[in-house]
Design a protein around this motif. Structure first.
Motif, mmCIF file in Angstrom:
data_model
loop_
_atom_site.group_PDB
_atom_site.id
_atom_site.type_symbol
_atom_site.label_atom_id
_atom_site.label_comp_id
_atom_site.label_asym_id
_atom_site.label_seq_id
_atom_site.Cartn_x
_atom_site.Cartn_y
_atom_site.Cartn_z
ATOM 1 N N MET A 49 12.153 -5.656 -6.163
ATOM 2 C CA MET A 49 10.904 -5.588 -5.403
ATOM 3 C C MET A 49 11.200 -5.682 -3.914
ATOM 4 S SD MET A 49 7.958 -6.896 -7.726
ATOM 5 C CE MET A 49 7.867 -8.661 -7.694
ATOM 6 N N TRP A 50 12.187 -6.509 -3.552
ATOM 7 C CA TRP A 50 12.581 -6.646 -2.149
ATOM 8 C C TRP A 50 13.099 -5.304 -1.625
ATOM 9 C CZ3 TRP A 50 17.672 -6.124 -0.378
ATOM 10 C CH2 TRP A 50 17.885 -6.491 0.952
ATOM 11 N N LYS A 51 13.948 -4.634 -2.428
ATOM 12 C CA LYS A 51 14.536 -3.365 -2.018
ATOM 13 C C LYS A 51 13.470 -2.286 -1.928
ATOM 14 C CE LYS A 51 18.327 -1.073 -1.092
ATOM 15 N NZ LYS A 51 19.207 -1.480 0.000
ATOM 16 N N ARG A 52 12.529 -2.276 -2.873
ATOM 17 C CA ARG A 52 11.449 -1.283 -2.839
ATOM 18 C C ARG A 52 10.644 -1.429 -1.559
ATOM 19 N NH1 ARG A 52 7.482 -2.616 -7.102
ATOM 20 N NH2 ARG A 52 9.233 -2.172 -8.435
ATOM 21 N N LYS A 53 10.379 -2.672 -1.185
ATOM 22 C CA LYS A 53 9.628 -2.932 0.040
ATOM 23 C C LYS A 53 10.361 -2.358 1.250
ATOM 24 C CE LYS A 53 6.937 -6.855 1.651
ATOM 25 N NZ LYS A 53 6.901 -8.318 1.762
ATOM 26 N N LEU A 54 11.689 -2.557 1.292
ATOM 27 C CA LEU A 54 12.488 -2.015 2.386
ATOM 28 C C LEU A 54 12.415 -0.497 2.418
ATOM 29 C CD1 LEU A 54 15.934 -3.823 2.635
ATOM 30 C CD2 LEU A 54 13.880 -4.208 3.971
ATOM 31 N N ARG A 55 12.553 0.152 1.230
ATOM 32 C CA ARG A 55 12.540 1.609 1.167
ATOM 33 C C ARG A 55 11.172 2.151 1.562
ATOM 34 N NH1 ARG A 55 16.355 3.420 2.694
ATOM 35 N NH2 ARG A 55 15.402 5.406 2.217
ATOM 36 N N ARG A 56 10.118 1.480 1.104
ATOM 37 C CA ARG A 56 8.767 1.904 1.443
ATOM 38 C C ARG A 56 8.558 1.830 2.946
ATOM 39 N NH1 ARG A 56 5.411 4.887 -1.791
ATOM 40 N NH2 ARG A 56 6.167 4.597 -3.883
ATOM 41 N N ARG A 57 9.071 0.803 3.562
ATOM 42 C CA ARG A 57 8.930 0.640 5.004
ATOM 43 C C ARG A 57 9.755 1.691 5.741
ATOM 44 N NH1 ARG A 57 7.826 -3.382 9.089
ATOM 45 N NH2 ARG A 57 9.246 -2.972 10.800
ATOM 46 N N ALA A 58 10.988 1.920 5.272
ATOM 47 C CA ALA A 58 11.871 2.882 5.939
ATOM 48 C C ALA A 58 11.314 4.287 5.857
ATOM 49 C CB ALA A 58 13.265 2.820 5.317
ATOM 50 N N SER A 59 10.657 4.637 4.731
ATOM 51 C CA SER A 59 10.116 5.985 4.575
ATOM 52 C C SER A 59 8.654 6.046 4.982
ATOM 53 C CB SER A 59 10.282 6.450 3.132
ATOM 54 O OG SER A 59 9.578 5.595 2.259
ATOM 55 N N ASN A 60 8.136 4.944 5.521
ATOM 56 C CA ASN A 60 6.775 4.883 6.025
ATOM 57 C C ASN A 60 5.765 5.243 4.933
ATOM 58 O OD1 ASN A 60 4.940 4.280 7.982
ATOM 59 N ND2 ASN A 60 4.926 6.320 8.891
ATOM 60 N N SER A 61 5.970 4.708 3.735
ATOM 61 C CA SER A 61 5.115 5.035 2.595
ATOM 62 C C SER A 61 4.294 3.833 2.184
ATOM 63 C CB SER A 61 5.980 5.471 1.404
ATOM 64 O OG SER A 61 6.788 6.551 1.773
ATOM 65 N N LYS A 62 3.118 4.123 1.681
ATOM 66 C CA LYS A 62 2.273 3.060 1.132
ATOM 67 C C LYS A 62 2.736 2.737 -0.278
ATOM 68 C CE LYS A 62 -1.823 4.648 3.601
ATOM 69 N NZ LYS A 62 -1.765 6.107 3.674
ATOM 70 N N PRO A 63 2.371 1.566 -0.823
ATOM 71 C CA PRO A 63 2.736 1.247 -2.199
ATOM 72 C C PRO A 63 2.184 2.271 -3.183
ATOM 73 C CG PRO A 63 1.901 -0.688 -1.075
ATOM 74 C CD PRO A 63 1.677 0.475 -0.161
ATOM 75 N N TRP A 64 2.890 2.431 -4.317
ATOM 76 C CA TRP A 64 2.472 3.380 -5.338
ATOM 77 C C TRP A 64 1.123 2.966 -5.910
ATOM 78 C CZ3 TRP A 64 1.159 3.258 -10.493
ATOM 79 C CH2 TRP A 64 1.147 4.482 -11.160
#
Ligand SMILES: [Zn+2]
Length: 75
Positions: A49-64
Motif C-alpha cells: 500500500m505504501w508503494k502504491r501510494k508512491l506510484r500514484r503520486r509519481a504518476s499524478n493519479s487518483k486512487p482506483w
C-alpha cells in the motif's frame, strides 16, 4: 521471477541492497521489511500500500475506483 531482471549480471556487481531484495523475493518475503508477503508478491500488505501510494503520486493519479481501468487492488 527473481533473476530475470538481473540476467547477465554477476552477483558481485549487484549492490548489497539488490542482493537482499532478490533473496527476500526468493523467500516470498517483503523486500523492505522482510515480513512474509500475503496478497502481493514482492511486498507485505503494509509496504504494498505504501508503494502504491508512491506510484500514484509519481504518476499524478487518483486512487482506483470501481469502473476505472485496470485490475482492482487486492487490498
Ligand atoms: Zn514490508
Amino acid at each position: 521471477m527473481p533473476g530475470s531482471r538481473t540476467a547477465g549480471k554477476s552477483a558481485a556487481k549487484l549492490t548489497r541492497q539488490r542482493r537482499w531484495q532478490l533473496k527476500m523475493a526468493s523467500l516470498r518475503r517483503c523486500q523492505i521489511c522482510g515480513k512474509p508477503t500475503n496478497h502481493y508478491k514482492t511486498y507485505c500488505d503494509e509496504h504494498a500500500m505504501w508503494k502504491r501510494k508512491l506510484r500514484r503520486r509519481a504518476s499524478n493519479s487518483k486512487p482506483w475506483k470501481p469502473g476505472a481501468k485496470g485490475r482492482p487492488p487486492l487490498l
